[in-house]
Design a protein around this motif. Sequence first.
Motif, PDB file in Angstrom:
ATOM      1  N   GLU A   1       0.787  -1.311   0.095  1.00 14.80           N
ATOM      2  CA  GLU A   1      -0.006  -0.023  -0.027  1.00 14.80           C
ATOM      3  C   GLU A   1       0.889   1.346  -0.078  1.00 14.80           C
ATOM      4  O   GLU A   1       0.479   2.121  -0.609  1.00 14.80           O
ATOM      5  CB  GLU A   1      -0.930   0.075   0.994  1.00 14.80           C
ATOM      6  CG  GLU A   1      -2.225  -0.800   1.267  1.00 14.80           C
ATOM      7  CD  GLU A   1      -3.042  -0.491   2.313  1.00 14.80           C
ATOM      8  OE1 GLU A   1      -2.745  -0.016   3.388  1.00 14.80           O
ATOM      9  OE2 GLU A   1      -4.174  -1.192   2.325  1.00 14.80           O
TER      10      GLU A   1
ATOM     11  N   LEU B   1      -6.191   0.961  -5.504  1.00 13.49           N
ATOM     12  CA  LEU B   1      -7.306   0.652  -4.450  1.00 13.49           C
ATOM     13  C   LEU B   1      -7.594  -0.947  -4.641  1.00 13.49           C
ATOM     14  O   LEU B   1      -8.394  -1.470  -3.701  1.00 13.49           O
ATOM     15  CB  LEU B   1      -8.300   1.518  -4.606  1.00 13.49           C
ATOM     16  CG  LEU B   1      -7.875   2.936  -4.281  1.00 13.49           C
ATOM     17  CD1 LEU B   1      -9.171   4.062  -4.635  1.00 13.49           C
ATOM     18  CD2 LEU B   1      -7.418   3.304  -3.036  1.00 13.49           C
TER      19      LEU B   1
ATOM     20  N   THR C   1     -11.195  -2.851   4.645  1.00 12.85           N
ATOM     21  CA  THR C   1     -10.368  -1.816   4.321  1.00 12.85           C
ATOM     22  C   THR C   1     -10.621  -1.338   2.973  1.00 12.85           C
ATOM     23  O   THR C   1     -10.348   0.017   2.782  1.00 12.85           O
ATOM     24  CB  THR C   1      -9.028  -2.306   4.822  1.00 12.85           C
ATOM     25  OG1 THR C   1      -9.022  -2.592   5.974  1.00 12.85           O
ATOM     26  CG2 THR C   1      -7.993  -1.232   4.642  1.00 12.85           C
TER      27      THR C   1
ATOM     28  N   GLN D   1     -11.637   2.576   1.569  1.00 12.92           N
ATOM     29  CA  GLN D   1     -10.678   3.465   0.699  1.00 12.92           C
ATOM     30  C   GLN D   1     -11.255   3.654  -0.577  1.00 12.92           C
ATOM     31  O   GLN D   1     -10.373   4.387  -1.616  1.00 12.92           O
ATOM     32  CB  GLN D   1      -9.172   2.660   0.530  1.00 12.92           C
ATOM     33  CG  GLN D   1      -8.541   2.663   1.699  1.00 12.92           C
ATOM     34  CD  GLN D   1      -7.505   1.761   1.721  1.00 12.92           C
ATOM     35  OE1 GLN D   1      -7.203   1.105   0.736  1.00 12.92           O
ATOM     36  NE2 GLN D   1      -6.731   1.727   2.768  1.00 12.92           N
TER      37      GLN D   1
END
Length: 134
Positions: free
Chosen positions: A25, A32, A58, A62
């Motif tokens: 990340e 994404l 998560t 995002q």
Amino acid sequence: MFIRVQGPMYFGAVEYLEKEFRRLEKQRPDQLHLALLIDGSVGIDLAGAEWLVEEARTRKEQGGSLYLVGRYPPLRRQLDQYHVTKLVGRENIFRRKREMLENMVPKLDPTVCAKCELRVFLECKNMPSPDAGS
């Protein structure tokens, strides 16, 4: 981004997987959507299932998604058993990479694709290329 998991997704591997995902990340913050190829995985336990569900949450928070590709029936049964299929979303779990790509590529950010010089997949051929603005 594509990641292939070889080996079991169990309590002993979850911490390592988590660290690797966070490292990736940081390297690629604008990507994404993540495709996790889990056919090499020989099993999953509750900790692995919880990690997959949390990673999917998560990604969704995002603005992206987690996609799972796994065709082997025993592994798919484990995903069902631990409710991963329901919580990650049946629409994000595929038997074949081609099916996943057909679903994922239209959802990608074209500005991110425009930075990519590779056209590895057939589905990418219609995405903007780096030289499109030249």
